[in-house]
Write an enzyme that holds these catalytic residues in place. Structure first.
Site, PDB file in Angstrom:
ATOM      1  N   ARG A  58      43.745  -3.355  82.917  1.00 15.80           N
ATOM      2  CA  ARG A  58      44.897  -2.703  83.753  1.00 15.80           C
ATOM      3  C   ARG A  58      45.241  -1.466  82.918  1.00 15.80           C
ATOM      4  NH1 ARG A  58      49.843  -3.832  82.550  1.00 15.80           N
ATOM      5  NH2 ARG A  58      49.537  -6.257  82.700  1.00 15.80           N
ATOM      6  N   TYR A  84      53.122  14.544 103.899  1.00 16.57           N
ATOM      7  CA  TYR A  84      52.262  13.305 104.805  1.00 16.57           C
ATOM      8  C   TYR A  84      53.379  12.296 104.967  1.00 16.57           C
ATOM      9  CZ  TYR A  84      49.204   9.478 104.487  1.00 16.57           C
ATOM     10  OH  TYR A  84      48.223   8.321 105.096  1.00 16.57           O
ATOM     11  N   ASP A 123      50.335  17.733  96.650  1.00 25.41           N
ATOM     12  CA  ASP A 123      49.561  16.908  97.013  1.00 25.41           C
ATOM     13  C   ASP A 123      48.321  17.830  97.416  1.00 25.41           C
ATOM     14  OD1 ASP A 123      47.897  15.404  98.743  1.00 25.41           O
ATOM     15  OD2 ASP A 123      49.615  14.221  99.539  1.00 25.41           O
ATOM     16  N   LYS A 164      39.881  10.793 100.482  1.00 21.19           N
ATOM     17  CA  LYS A 164      39.630  12.003 101.768  1.00 21.19           C
ATOM     18  C   LYS A 164      38.186  12.652 101.131  1.00 21.19           C
ATOM     19  CE  LYS A 164      43.112   9.931 103.621  1.00 21.19           C
ATOM     20  NZ  LYS A 164      44.510  10.697 103.298  1.00 21.19           N
TER      21      LYS A 164
END
Ligand SMILES: *Cc1c(COP(=O)(O)O)cnc(C)c1O
Length: 377
Positions: free
Chosen positions: A46, A98, A170, A195
């Protein structure tokens, strides 16, 4: 190194142990330690995993930052990063942010005492007017989704810096190939790596990149403490995808220009929103801060009937959520990316029931145009 070279040779791309040209997938949760007194560089996956770390270094280099962080999704990157803010802090956010980010801000972060004011971020004055004494962050997307509205990043970053406010961008639509917000004075770059960065519609991932060391330490603390990390296999997939970012983006952007021009001549098309068009209100600002208009645009049709026919009838462009894949994706913001935005708010933002978004893939543009023409009727 120029960008295309950085994509291939930036960061750690060769396995130091074997010389393998691909970073191995370290599919492990933990690492054996040698000494009670000091643990090795890796102790628990992690915190750090070599596969993820190689990708994070690559992203830091591509955005011109000092540190990159890979998360399990774009939303994980965004929400984890927003946890650098505290109860009582206020954010100014672009009003066509978004949908998932809107939902997190208005459904979760507000409950934690972090309030947001949504403004038309095409106006630096509107952003300035929304700043309060407790404003700690300005959150932007440019070009924004789905209307491709443009914010002057340099101007906002200067304004924010003069008030001790952090600017977050973003950068999903542009990718670091076309736009590097850190170089324009912004503080944190966020991505849905799902994306264009990964580019093959086969992995969900997200990134945060910073230049400032202290900000990097704060995000690192949350990445490790909150644990929304990207796994080693997805890290490998993302890094493999990123290597072809430039050739994919060049091809898709070239096709986009052709399709946009054709659409503009069709009688069923009322408007085309694309910063590459001279008539787009953000054309000048976008041209000054980005190296290209990208491969996503939206357009307004003459009726709901045409819209439905196009969405359901296109064969090459997949009617789907998401963007930035090798295959073209046609989507319906009102019911997809912005479904989480209440209808009245959606109408106010101009996200109508006849608005369609197209993410252009790597198919031949002539085939895509023929398919759109047939589907629109
Ligand atoms: C898809 C997207 C997100 C969310 O990313 P996920 O990887 O789906 O969690 C955030 N911002 C923008 C602009 C996006 O397109």
């Amino acid at each position: 190194m120029k960008f295309a070279t950085k994509l291939i040779h930036g960061g750690q791309t060769v396995d130091p142990r074997t010389g393998a040209l691909g970073m191995p997938i370290y599919q492990t949760s933990t690492f054996r330690q040698q000494s009670v007194d000091s643990f090795g560089k890796y102790d628990y996956a992690r915190s750090d995993n070599p596969s993820r770390e190689a990708l994070e270094e690559a992203m830091a280099q591509l955005e011109g930052g000092t540190r990159g962080f890979a998360f399990a999704s774009g939303m994980a990157a965004i929400t984890s990063t927003l946890l650098i803010f505290s109860a009582g802090d206020h954010l100014v956010v672009c009003d066509d942010v978004y949908g998932g980010t809107y939902r997190a801000l208005t459904g979760v972060f507000n409950r934690l005492g972090i309030q947001s004011t949504f403004v038309d971020a095409t106006s630096v004055e509107a952003i300035a007017a929304a700043i309060r004494p407790e404003t700690r962050g300005i959150y932007l997307e440019t070009p924004s989704n789905p209307l491709l509205k443009v914010t002057d990043l340099k101007a906002v970053a200067e304004l924010a810096r003069s008030r001790g406010i952090i600017t977050l961008v973003d950068n999903t639509f542009m990718t670091p190939y076309l736009q590097r917000p850190l170089e324009l004075g912004c503080d944190i770059v966020l991505h849905s790596g799902t994306k264009f960065l990964s580019g093959h519609s086969d992995v969900i991932c997200g990134f945060a990149v910073v230049a400032d060391i202290d900000l990097g330490n704060r995000i690192r603390y949350i990445q490790n403490g909150f644990g929304a990390i990207l796994g080693p296999h997805d890290s490998f997939l993302a890094q493999r995808g990123i290597k072809t970012l430039k050739v994919r983006m060049d091809q898709a952007q070239g096709s986009t220009q052709k399709i946009v021009q054709w659409l503009g001549e069709q009688k069923q098309v009322r408007a085309v929103h694309y910063p590459g068009l001279a008539g787009h209100p953000g054309h000048g600002v976008h041209g000054s801060q980005a190296d290209g208009p990208g491969a996503v645009f939206s357009f307004e049709l003459d009726s709901f009937q045409t819209t439905k026919r196009l969405l359901e009838g296109s064969r090459l462009s997949a009617f789907a959520v998401s963007l930035g894949g090798v295959e073209s994706i046609i989507s319906y913001p009102a019911r997809m990316s912005h479904a989480a935005v209440p209808p009245a708010e959606r109408a106010r933002k101009g996200i109508t029931d006849t608005l369609v978004r197209l993410s252009v893939g790597l198919e031949d543009p002539d085939d895509l145009i023929a398919d759109l023409a047939r589907a629109m009727g």
